[in-house]
Design a protein around this motif. Sequence first.
Motif, PDB file in Angstrom:
ATOM      1  N   THR A 759       0.847  -1.193   0.000  1.00 40.96           N
ATOM      2  CA  THR A 759       0.000   0.000   0.000  1.00 40.96           C
ATOM      3  C   THR A 759       0.887   1.248   0.000  1.00 40.96           C
ATOM      4  O   THR A 759       1.821   1.352   0.817  1.00 40.96           O
ATOM      5  CB  THR A 759      -0.903   0.021   1.232  1.00 40.96           C
ATOM      6  OG1 THR A 759      -1.731  -1.150   1.231  1.00 40.96           O
ATOM      7  CG2 THR A 759      -1.809   1.254   1.214  1.00 40.96           C
ATOM      8  N   PHE A 760       0.535   2.190  -0.889  1.00 40.28           N
ATOM      9  CA  PHE A 760       1.293   3.457  -1.004  1.00 40.28           C
ATOM     10  C   PHE A 760       0.298   4.600  -1.052  1.00 40.28           C
ATOM     11  O   PHE A 760      -0.682   4.558  -1.813  1.00 40.28           O
ATOM     12  CB  PHE A 760       2.138   3.478  -2.282  1.00 40.28           C
ATOM     13  CG  PHE A 760       3.151   2.370  -2.345  1.00 40.28           C
ATOM     14  CD1 PHE A 760       4.422   2.542  -1.786  1.00 40.28           C
ATOM     15  CD2 PHE A 760       2.846   1.148  -2.944  1.00 40.28           C
ATOM     16  CE1 PHE A 760       5.347   1.521  -1.843  1.00 40.28           C
ATOM     17  CE2 PHE A 760       3.782   0.138  -2.995  1.00 40.28           C
ATOM     18  CZ  PHE A 760       5.034   0.314  -2.440  1.00 40.28           C
ATOM     19  N   THR A 761       0.518   5.600  -0.197  1.00 39.26           N
ATOM     20  CA  THR A 761      -0.381   6.756  -0.149  1.00 39.26           C
ATOM     21  C   THR A 761       0.437   8.040  -0.375  1.00 39.26           C
ATOM     22  O   THR A 761       1.499   8.225   0.242  1.00 39.26           O
ATOM     23  CB  THR A 761      -1.105   6.817   1.206  1.00 39.26           C
ATOM     24  OG1 THR A 761      -1.890   5.618   1.386  1.00 39.26           O
ATOM     25  CG2 THR A 761      -2.034   8.029   1.263  1.00 39.26           C
ATOM     26  N   PHE A 762      -0.094   8.922  -1.226  1.00 38.03           N
ATOM     27  CA  PHE A 762       0.550  10.225  -1.476  1.00 38.03           C
ATOM     28  C   PHE A 762      -0.544  11.234  -1.753  1.00 38.03           C
ATOM     29  O   PHE A 762      -1.707  10.870  -2.006  1.00 38.03           O
ATOM     30  CB  PHE A 762       1.535  10.157  -2.650  1.00 38.03           C
ATOM     31  CG  PHE A 762       0.957   9.575  -3.910  1.00 38.03           C
ATOM     32  CD1 PHE A 762       0.278  10.374  -4.829  1.00 38.03           C
ATOM     33  CD2 PHE A 762       1.103   8.206  -4.182  1.00 38.03           C
ATOM     34  CE1 PHE A 762      -0.236   9.836  -5.979  1.00 38.03           C
ATOM     35  CE2 PHE A 762       0.590   7.669  -5.336  1.00 38.03           C
ATOM     36  CZ  PHE A 762      -0.081   8.484  -6.246  1.00 38.03           C
ATOM     37  N   ASN A 763      -0.185  12.539  -1.674  1.00 40.93           N
ATOM     38  CA  ASN A 763      -1.145  13.619  -1.891  1.00 40.93           C
ATOM     39  C   ASN A 763      -0.999  14.179  -3.303  1.00 40.93           C
ATOM     40  O   ASN A 763       0.112  14.344  -3.826  1.00 40.93           O
ATOM     41  CB  ASN A 763      -0.933  14.748  -0.883  1.00 40.93           C
ATOM     42  CG  ASN A 763      -1.349  14.344   0.523  1.00 40.93           C
ATOM     43  OD1 ASN A 763      -2.337  13.617   0.688  1.00 40.93           O
ATOM     44  ND2 ASN A 763      -0.615  14.801   1.527  1.00 40.93           N
ATOM     45  N   ILE A 764      -2.119  14.522  -3.872  1.00 37.45           N
ATOM     46  CA  ILE A 764      -2.133  15.139  -5.197  1.00 37.45           C
ATOM     47  C   ILE A 764      -2.893  16.447  -5.120  1.00 37.45           C
ATOM     48  O   ILE A 764      -3.789  16.615  -4.278  1.00 37.45           O
ATOM     49  CB  ILE A 764      -2.767  14.166  -6.218  1.00 37.45           C
ATOM     50  CG1 ILE A 764      -2.445  14.633  -7.647  1.00 37.45           C
ATOM     51  CG2 ILE A 764      -4.274  14.045  -6.025  1.00 37.45           C
ATOM     52  CD1 ILE A 764      -2.698  13.565  -8.682  1.00 37.45           C
ATOM     53  N   PHE A 765      -2.487  17.455  -5.941  1.00 41.50           N
ATOM     54  CA  PHE A 765      -3.211  18.718  -5.969  1.00 41.50           C
ATOM     55  C   PHE A 765      -3.296  19.186  -7.426  1.00 41.50           C
ATOM     56  O   PHE A 765      -2.597  18.703  -8.312  1.00 41.50           O
ATOM     57  CB  PHE A 765      -2.532  19.764  -5.078  1.00 41.50           C
ATOM     58  CG  PHE A 765      -1.167  20.186  -5.542  1.00 41.50           C
ATOM     59  CD1 PHE A 765      -1.005  21.276  -6.407  1.00 41.50           C
ATOM     60  CD2 PHE A 765      -0.027  19.497  -5.104  1.00 41.50           C
ATOM     61  CE1 PHE A 765       0.257  21.654  -6.813  1.00 41.50           C
ATOM     62  CE2 PHE A 765       1.223  19.885  -5.529  1.00 41.50           C
ATOM     63  CZ  PHE A 765       1.379  20.971  -6.392  1.00 41.50           C
ATOM     64  N   ILE A 779      -5.319  16.149  -2.000  1.00 46.09           N
ATOM     65  CA  ILE A 779      -6.247  15.014  -1.948  1.00 46.09           C
ATOM     66  C   ILE A 779      -5.410  13.737  -1.847  1.00 46.09           C
ATOM     67  O   ILE A 779      -4.502  13.537  -2.669  1.00 46.09           O
ATOM     68  CB  ILE A 779      -7.135  14.976  -3.206  1.00 46.09           C
ATOM     69  CG1 ILE A 779      -7.953  16.277  -3.315  1.00 46.09           C
ATOM     70  CG2 ILE A 779      -8.046  13.759  -3.171  1.00 46.09           C
ATOM     71  CD1 ILE A 779      -8.888  16.512  -2.151  1.00 46.09           C
ATOM     72  N   PRO A 780      -5.717  12.822  -0.842  1.00 43.36           N
ATOM     73  CA  PRO A 780      -4.910  11.608  -0.709  1.00 43.36           C
ATOM     74  C   PRO A 780      -5.285  10.593  -1.807  1.00 43.36           C
ATOM     75  O   PRO A 780      -6.451  10.428  -2.157  1.00 43.36           O
ATOM     76  CB  PRO A 780      -5.257  11.092   0.685  1.00 43.36           C
ATOM     77  CG  PRO A 780      -6.626  11.634   0.940  1.00 43.36           C
ATOM     78  CD  PRO A 780      -6.693  12.956   0.268  1.00 43.36           C
TER      79      PRO A 780
END
Length: 822
Positions: A759-765, A779-780
Amino acid sequence: MATDAVGTSGVPRKSIYAILTLNVDSNLNDPTMTSPGAGTNYRTTVEINEDIDFNYIVFNAEASDNDLTDPFNKLVFSLTGQGKATDLFTINQDSGIITLKKSLLQENDLQYIATLIVEDGGSPPRKDSNTGTVTINVIRNNNAPQWESATYKQNIPETSGINANVIPVRAVDPDRVFNVVKYEIIGDDKAPAYFKIDENTGLIQVRASLAGINDEIFYVRVRAYDNGSPPMGNTTVVTVTVERNLQAPVLGDPTVITVRIPETQELGLAITRVNATDADSQAPHKTIKYRAFADTKTNQYFGINTDTGDVYVKRSLQLDTQENFQMFVQAYDEGTPSKVSSQNATIDINVLRNKFAPAPTQLEFNVLVPETATLLENVQIVTFNDADTDQPYGNLTLSVIGDGNVELYFDFRQIKDSSQNDAAQIRVKTDLTTAPLDTYTMRIQAKDGGTPAMSGTAVVVIKINRNLFRPVFAPTFYTKTISELTDLGEVIVKLNATDNDMRSPNNITRYLMSKDSGSLEASNYFLVDYTTGEVRLRQSLMNDPSKRGSYNFDAEATDLGSTPLTGSNTAQIAITVNRNRNSPIINNLDNTIEIFHNRTGDVYDVAASDADTVAPFNTIEYDITGDDGAELTFRINSTTGVISLATSIFPLTTTSYKIRVRARDGGVPRLEDVGVLTVNVKRNFNVPVFNQNSYNGTVREDQDIGSSIIQVLAGDVDSDSPYNFVNYKIDGGDARFLVDPSTGWITVRRTLTGETQTTFTFNIFAEDGGTPAGRSQNIPVTITVQRNLQTPVFNNLPNSIRIQPTQSGTFFTANATDDDTV
């Protein structure tokens, strides 16, 4: 005859007859060429001149024949050849003699080749198998005689006798045969009548007497020709000059002449003469002419009559100051060539000049005479001198030549002073109180006896003293306050002084700034009008580096009497100057404001102040000076400082303006302050918004690089581009995943194998295209990686089964399972 045999039967023998003709050949031998013969290989060469006649034997061919009888031993010659040989030459068939058949003078060839053939008189004839070759070389006349000298000239006296040698001429001819040169005279004009030439030697001699004729030059044209046929020739001209001028002119005595003449000598008249004689008996040899030699200046002023020998002045001697001139005169006749005198005559000319003008002891005399002077009272004696010693240049005549009516009031007479020099005495002639003028000028002229006379002038200025009172200032103290911007022509104060004299100009007052040390500095900036007494600026007070606030100086008065009198008191002037000492200060700049792009009307109120207390130095004016076109979009009220929009910024794209505002006072030069108002235009009202608060995606660990995983979407409700354009970005970036900035698709950036994290989580804008860009919230995004974590397990192995030998088809199915979920 043929007969048959006698038979036994007694039959007679029969016979037949026939004729046999026997020819006996007596021509047993071929002819043999003997000249040219075998010894020369039947070849020979001969030379002939191109002008031979038709009887000339070019060559005699010879041959022999050993036969004993005629015609078998008779020789017959014939000729063949190359080119023109048979056209130009022929051969006697009996004798073998080759002669000319056609003239060679019409041809140019230098060589001909003829072939000889010899045969006998037999029938058929016999001939020599060898042929003879005769090479005929033609000697031609290729060159005309050439003169050894390009020109021939000779002078002879007219007394030369008949048969006297004049000059030999010679020409040579380079031809080998045609080189015999002869000579003849063929011209020009009378030359053949008076000259002859030896045809063999080329010596020219006198044919007839040269005396008694006038011809001096003969052009004897001589022709040299060779012995060719026809002969070639060349001509030359011999110039024979007959010398008829035998005697040179002889100068008569004296040969050194000294002449003294005045500088006024009349032009063209003889001042002396040079004489000469010539012993020749006839003209033009006894005709005498004269010429002068001198330096440039002498030649400018003096000339000589070429026929008479008279020396004269040809230009006015008064145009120059030189006193001594010298020229040399030569006599020559008009013979050809001309003869000149063996010596020259020397002419020394002394010019008497009026070198000095009369001169007074001084050029101008200034005399002050009281108006109470008595009649015939002496006023002035004016003495003149003249340095010339020759008369009449030293004799002086004095006279009054001006000015005006001076002689009504003053007397003049010519006297001798104590040194016996000529002088003018000036005396009072009448009551000077009645004279209308205060100043009289007597101009005295002295002339000498020259023509034209030289003169000198003295000026005597006689002033009658009528000035008795001095000017007086009233009031004596003047004050004034002015601006530093006062114009140069503006009257600041007007001084007043009066003079109690009754007669002009003694009662006319004039004004001057005092030269005392206290007034010196003020005199740099102020002046006093000499006539009116008005005080004005000399130069702008802005030029004073010390910016002083006050100036103090004194003024003086004087009258215009012949002996001016200064005032009995002085005026004191004190001037206070209001100056622009302070620059305006903008109180609320530099500053930055933000407006919406649909803004209209006023934008900002600029406030400035000035510490000066008087106008125009505390009067502030506003204007916009920049930057980058801001002055086209905004305007400012020059009086209030209110900045407003000059045009709508709604359709424009500029997001920031720097308005450079200047506040200036009314001084000269104007003092100013500058400030910058930065106006940021807000055109981007909304930021992008994602359609979800989070995103989840799944990808296999063996998915190819670049494979799409999930698409994120955001929108911007702004109406205009680029503010509604959306760009996607990963906050801080990610090593494993990328987002397409335009589409929002998240893709695999690198291989996902080789690790166990799932599992990999990052933020995007998202950002829009504004400047600065509008940015959404982060947004995650969670990406789950499906990994191969479990090993498959057989469910029915190991196992053992039995099968029949005849069994076919499927006899066992292996079964296995894997706990991985995908």
